[in-house]
Design a protein around this motif. Structure first.
Motif, PDB file in Angstrom:
ATOM      1  N   PRO A 108       0.939  -1.267   0.066  1.00  0.00           N
ATOM      2  CA  PRO A 108      -0.060   0.172  -0.126  1.00  0.00           C
ATOM      3  C   PRO A 108       0.878   1.253  -0.130  1.00  0.00           C
ATOM      4  O   PRO A 108       2.051   1.200   0.612  1.00  0.00           O
ATOM      5  N   ARG A 109       0.099   2.344  -0.394  1.00  0.00           N
ATOM      6  CA  ARG A 109       0.851   3.687  -0.474  1.00  0.00           C
ATOM      7  C   ARG A 109       1.299   4.079   0.788  1.00  0.00           C
ATOM      8  O   ARG A 109       0.623   3.922   1.774  1.00  0.00           O
ATOM      9  N   ALA A 110       2.735   4.609   0.940  1.00  0.00           N
ATOM     10  CA  ALA A 110       3.335   4.914   2.146  1.00  0.00           C
ATOM     11  C   ALA A 110       3.749   4.149   3.080  1.00  0.00           C
ATOM     12  O   ALA A 110       3.868   4.452   4.146  1.00  0.00           O
ATOM     13  N   THR A 111       4.001   2.741   2.659  1.00  0.00           N
ATOM     14  CA  THR A 111       4.176   1.746   3.578  1.00  0.00           C
ATOM     15  C   THR A 111       5.689   1.915   3.738  1.00  0.00           C
ATOM     16  O   THR A 111       6.206   1.700   2.532  1.00  0.00           O
ATOM     17  N   THR A 112       6.193   2.082   4.858  1.00  0.00           N
ATOM     18  CA  THR A 112       7.821   2.069   4.836  1.00  0.00           C
ATOM     19  C   THR A 112       8.156   0.391   4.725  1.00  0.00           C
ATOM     20  O   THR A 112       7.667  -0.252   5.486  1.00  0.00           O
ATOM     21  N   HIS A 113       9.193   0.339   3.701  1.00  0.00           N
ATOM     22  CA  HIS A 113       9.615  -1.049   3.656  1.00  0.00           C
ATOM     23  C   HIS A 113      10.988  -1.034   3.033  1.00  0.00           C
ATOM     24  O   HIS A 113      11.487  -0.122   2.554  1.00  0.00           O
ATOM     25  N   ARG A 114      11.538  -2.340   2.911  1.00  0.00           N
ATOM     26  CA  ARG A 114      12.780  -2.347   2.059  1.00  0.00           C
ATOM     27  C   ARG A 114      12.844  -3.864   1.680  1.00  0.00           C
ATOM     28  O   ARG A 114      12.205  -4.653   2.143  1.00  0.00           O
ATOM     29  N   TRP A 115      13.737  -4.088   0.577  1.00  0.00           N
ATOM     30  CA  TRP A 115      13.930  -5.477   0.112  1.00  0.00           C
ATOM     31  C   TRP A 115      15.286  -6.137   0.552  1.00  0.00           C
ATOM     32  O   TRP A 115      16.288  -5.277   0.412  1.00  0.00           O
ATOM     33  N   VAL A 116      15.035  -7.144   1.257  1.00  0.00           N
ATOM     34  CA  VAL A 116      16.294  -7.595   1.666  1.00  0.00           C
ATOM     35  C   VAL A 116      16.622  -9.018   0.821  1.00  0.00           C
ATOM     36  O   VAL A 116      15.654  -9.932   0.558  1.00  0.00           O
ATOM     37  N   VAL A 117      17.876  -8.967   0.142  1.00  0.00           N
ATOM     38  CA  VAL A 117      18.347  -9.861  -0.534  1.00  0.00           C
ATOM     39  C   VAL A 117      19.645 -10.499   0.311  1.00  0.00           C
ATOM     40  O   VAL A 117      20.354  -9.991   0.578  1.00  0.00           O
ATOM     41  N   GLN A 118      19.693 -11.891   0.440  1.00  0.00           N
ATOM     42  CA  GLN A 118      20.679 -12.851   0.848  1.00  0.00           C
ATOM     43  C   GLN A 118      21.931 -12.675  -0.023  1.00  0.00           C
ATOM     44  O   GLN A 118      21.780 -12.534  -1.311  1.00  0.00           O
ATOM     45  N   ASP A 119      22.952 -12.624   0.529  1.00  0.00           N
ATOM     46  CA  ASP A 119      24.252 -12.622  -0.304  1.00  0.00           C
ATOM     47  C   ASP A 119      24.338 -13.718  -1.254  1.00  0.00           C
ATOM     48  O   ASP A 119      24.079 -14.883  -0.837  1.00  0.00           O
ATOM     49  N   GLY A 120      24.789 -13.300  -2.401  1.00  0.00           N
ATOM     50  CA  GLY A 120      25.003 -14.338  -3.540  1.00  0.00           C
ATOM     51  C   GLY A 120      23.602 -14.608  -4.234  1.00  0.00           C
ATOM     52  O   GLY A 120      23.662 -15.071  -5.268  1.00  0.00           O
ATOM     53  N   GLU A 121      22.558 -13.947  -4.041  1.00  0.00           N
ATOM     54  CA  GLU A 121      21.090 -14.113  -4.429  1.00  0.00           C
ATOM     55  C   GLU A 121      20.743 -13.038  -5.461  1.00  0.00           C
ATOM     56  O   GLU A 121      21.401 -11.950  -4.964  1.00  0.00           O
ATOM     57  N   VAL A 122      20.138 -13.317  -6.423  1.00  0.00           N
ATOM     58  CA  VAL A 122      19.689 -12.286  -7.431  1.00  0.00           C
ATOM     59  C   VAL A 122      18.297 -12.573  -7.505  1.00  0.00           C
ATOM     60  O   VAL A 122      17.742 -13.404  -7.894  1.00  0.00           O
ATOM     61  N   ALA A 123      17.568 -11.427  -7.296  1.00  0.00           N
ATOM     62  CA  ALA A 123      16.021 -11.474  -7.713  1.00  0.00           C
ATOM     63  C   ALA A 123      15.641 -10.412  -8.646  1.00  0.00           C
ATOM     64  O   ALA A 123      16.296  -9.430  -8.883  1.00  0.00           O
ATOM     65  N   LYS A 124      14.867 -11.132  -9.571  1.00  0.00           N
ATOM     66  CA  LYS A 124      14.520 -10.281 -10.771  1.00  0.00           C
ATOM     67  C   LYS A 124      12.892  -9.968 -10.716  1.00  0.00           C
ATOM     68  O   LYS A 124      12.194 -10.702 -10.163  1.00  0.00           O
ATOM     69  N   LEU A 125      12.744  -8.462 -10.614  1.00  0.00           N
ATOM     70  CA  LEU A 125      11.656  -8.062 -10.079  1.00  0.00           C
ATOM     71  C   LEU A 125      11.052  -6.993 -11.175  1.00  0.00           C
ATOM     72  O   LEU A 125      11.540  -6.278 -11.828  1.00  0.00           O
ATOM     73  N   TYR A 126       9.637  -7.246 -11.232  1.00  0.00           N
ATOM     74  CA  TYR A 126       8.884  -6.458 -12.426  1.00  0.00           C
ATOM     75  C   TYR A 126       7.818  -5.649 -11.482  1.00  0.00           C
ATOM     76  O   TYR A 126       6.907  -6.143 -10.896  1.00  0.00           O
ATOM     77  N   PHE A 127       8.157  -4.271 -11.428  1.00  0.00           N
ATOM     78  CA  PHE A 127       7.459  -3.247 -10.514  1.00  0.00           C
ATOM     79  C   PHE A 127       6.241  -2.713 -11.418  1.00  0.00           C
ATOM     80  O   PHE A 127       6.407  -2.040 -12.624  1.00  0.00           O
ATOM     81  N   ILE A 128       5.325  -2.699 -10.929  1.00  0.00           N
ATOM     82  CA  ILE A 128       3.822  -2.067 -11.369  1.00  0.00           C
ATOM     83  C   ILE A 128       3.738  -0.928 -10.296  1.00  0.00           C
ATOM     84  O   ILE A 128       3.048  -1.073  -9.265  1.00  0.00           O
ATOM     85  N   GLU A 129       3.868   0.457 -10.548  1.00  0.00           N
ATOM     86  CA  GLU A 129       3.703   1.416  -9.727  1.00  0.00           C
ATOM     87  C   GLU A 129       2.473   2.255 -10.092  1.00  0.00           C
ATOM     88  O   GLU A 129       2.577   3.063 -11.178  1.00  0.00           O
ATOM     89  N   ALA A 130       1.429   2.158  -9.192  1.00  0.00           N
ATOM     90  CA  ALA A 130       0.398   2.965  -9.491  1.00  0.00           C
ATOM     91  C   ALA A 130       0.463   4.509  -9.017  1.00  0.00           C
ATOM     92  O   ALA A 130       1.176   4.726  -8.040  1.00  0.00           O
ATOM     93  N   ASN A 131      -0.318   5.358  -9.329  1.00  0.00           N
ATOM     94  CA  ASN A 131      -0.561   6.544  -8.912  1.00  0.00           C
ATOM     95  C   ASN A 131      -1.973   6.518  -8.300  1.00  0.00           C
ATOM     96  O   ASN A 131      -2.668   7.510  -7.952  1.00  0.00           O
ATOM     97  N   SER A 132      -2.541   5.243  -7.835  1.00  0.00           N
ATOM     98  CA  SER A 132      -3.579   4.955  -7.427  1.00  0.00           C
ATOM     99  C   SER A 132      -3.599   3.883  -6.170  1.00  0.00           C
ATOM    100  O   SER A 132      -2.455   3.312  -6.012  1.00  0.00           O
ATOM    101  N   HIS A 133      -4.358   3.338  -5.850  1.00  0.00           N
ATOM    102  CA  HIS A 133      -4.547   1.938  -5.044  1.00  0.00           C
ATOM    103  C   HIS A 133      -4.717   0.710  -6.003  1.00  0.00           C
ATOM    104  O   HIS A 133      -5.132   0.933  -7.186  1.00  0.00           O
ATOM    105  N   ILE A 134      -4.258  -0.306  -5.572  1.00  0.00           N
ATOM    106  CA  ILE A 134      -4.413  -1.434  -6.291  1.00  0.00           C
ATOM    107  C   ILE A 134      -5.072  -2.651  -5.427  1.00  0.00           C
ATOM    108  O   ILE A 134      -4.736  -2.609  -4.429  1.00  0.00           O
ATOM    109  N   GLY A 135      -5.869  -3.280  -5.894  1.00  0.00           N
ATOM    110  CA  GLY A 135      -6.746  -4.592  -5.432  1.00  0.00           C
ATOM    111  C   GLY A 135      -7.259  -5.423  -6.303  1.00  0.00           C
ATOM    112  O   GLY A 135      -7.024  -5.096  -7.499  1.00  0.00           O
ATOM    113  N   PRO A 136      -7.939  -6.330  -5.952  1.00  0.00           N
ATOM    114  CA  PRO A 136      -8.463  -7.322  -6.622  1.00  0.00           C
ATOM    115  C   PRO A 136      -9.601  -6.655  -7.494  1.00  0.00           C
ATOM    116  O   PRO A 136     -10.134  -5.586  -7.236  1.00  0.00           O
TER     117      PRO A 136
END
Length: 402
Positions: free
Chosen positions: A155-183
């Motif tokens: 959700p918008r304005a949620t403070t967070h971070r992405w933690v990746v383990q040493d040696g790992e690579v995560a491939k991420l596809y970001f869909i950033e809205a200017n609104s809210h996202i839900g079902p």
């Protein structure tokens, strides 16, 4: 996500004095949408959540956009934007690259091997698809372990971070809205429950399991917010006196959650079904669909691949994740590709795909699609990864610019 959850310690009555065993006051924060008129949660902090001791500007990654002109269908090869070695120095906040965008939604992509700084997107919700690898999304609501095939709704304005383990690579596809996202609304009752005909239900969703408490002083939080930069965006870094992961408990209907694409139950039919049956989420002026392995049409004369169609009102953006893409044979599209089919251009299977699909009973394909209702422009990552040939794939390479 509008169903109630409670984690950690909370008072019996909301908006009342709440103390720790030591006598210290916990500070209540209402995190709510649409000006106190929609979903919300109450979080109880050990420290004052408004406290700041410093601020400075953050120069966002390149947010410039280029018009899709002349108007063309395009094929982007996203896997060419990163290497494993490069990814080890990239994080999910400062290293994401803009692929496509308009006033409603931005699509970014990154391979990440570094833990990100703390981050808050105050322009809208984020839906992040984990193409490959794993990570832990640490948030003020708690931690969310994620892996290949997971969607993460933040959700918008949620403070967070992405933690990746040493040696790992995560491939991420970001869909950033200017609104809210839900079902998708057609899946929901008037009270917000997922209905029987929905392709997933609440038990498929994973939320945080316990509060996440951290210590620290003079902590940076990177904030993307509305401003006067490209796309109306700007960046600021707030310096907090105490670590923001200080929430001892919370309750409500607004929080981050995870849904795995393999839990989506595809809707199939006697003849080819239109894309809305594949919808999984929606935001203002865009929808998110996913195409998963499934049985296909069972009419004796059915054509399993899609019929040719014109996107009268939308641009169609397909991210090809895994499997075989029967409708795109011969186009060069493969894993890690994006196809752009803009409004104003009729598109459909490549030559020979209709004939090759006849008699097929099962499609083994995995893809994430975003349909937008305003035109998308090209970000720097799209310009960099465009193969320059896709528009001629329906005519065997014949092309005339005159």
């Amino acid at each position: 996500m509008a169903y109630y959850r409670q984690l950690g310690k909370i008072p019996k009555t909301r908006h009342t004095l709440f103390r720790a065993d030591s006598g210290a006051i916990y500070y209540e924060e209402l995190m709510g949408e649409e000006g106190f008129s929609s979903d919300s949660s109450l979080l109880y902090h050990r420290n004052i959540p408004s406290a700041l001791v410093g601020a400075r500007e953050w120069e966002l990654p390149d947010q410039s956009l280029t018009a899709n002109a002349p108007l063309l269908p395009r094929h982007l090869k996203l896997h060419g934007l990163f290497t494993d070695d490069q990814a080890r120095t990239v994080d999910a906040v400062t290293g994401r690259r803009l692929v496509l965008g308009n006033g409603d939604v931005r699509i970014n992509y990154a391979w990440v091997g570094q833990t990100s700084p703390l981050y808050r997107n105050s322009t809208g919700d984020e839906c992040v698809y984990v193409e490959d690898g794993s990570a832990v999304v640490e948030t003020v609501f708690g931690a969310l372990p994620v892996a290949k095939g997971d969607y993460v709704i933040i959700p918008r304005a949620t403070t967070h971070r992405w933690v990746v383990q040493d040696g790992e690579v995560a491939k991420l596809y970001f869909i950033e809205a200017n609104s809210h996202i839900g079902p998708a609304k057609q899946y929901l009752s008037k009270h917000g429950q997922l209905l029987e005909h929905a392709p997933y239900c609440e038990r498929d969703l994973r939320g945080p399991q316990e509060p996440l408490l951290a210590e620290g002083q003079n902590v940076d939080v990177y904030i993307k917010h509305r401003g006067h930069g490209p796309n109306g965006l700007a960046g600021t870094i707030h310096l907090l006196p105490e670590h923001p992961f200080d929430v001892v408990g919370w309750d409500g209907c607004l929080y981050p959650y995870v849904f795995n694409i393999n839990d989506f139950m595809p809707i199939t039919g006697k003849v080819h079904q239109p894309p809305p049956v594949h919808q999984v989420f929606e935001g203002a002026n865009f929808v998110v669909c996913n195409f998963v392995p499934r049985k296909v049409d069972y009419h004796p004369d059915s054509v399993p691949v899609p019929y040719y169609h014109s996107n009268v009102d939308s641009d169609e953006i397909m991210f090809y994740v895994d499997g075989d893409y029967e409708a795109r044979k011969g186009s060069g599209i493969n894993k890690g590709s994006i196809s752009i089919h803009p409004g104003g251009h009729a598109h459909g299977p490549q030559p020979g795909a209709v004939e090759a699909s006849l008699g097929m009973e099962y499609f083994n394909e995995l893809a994430v699609m975003v349909d937008t209702f305003r035109p998308l422009d090209l970000g720097e990552a799209a310009v960099k990864s465009d193969d320059g040939q896709y528009a001629s794939s329906w005519t065997g390479g014949r092309w005339n610019n005159d």
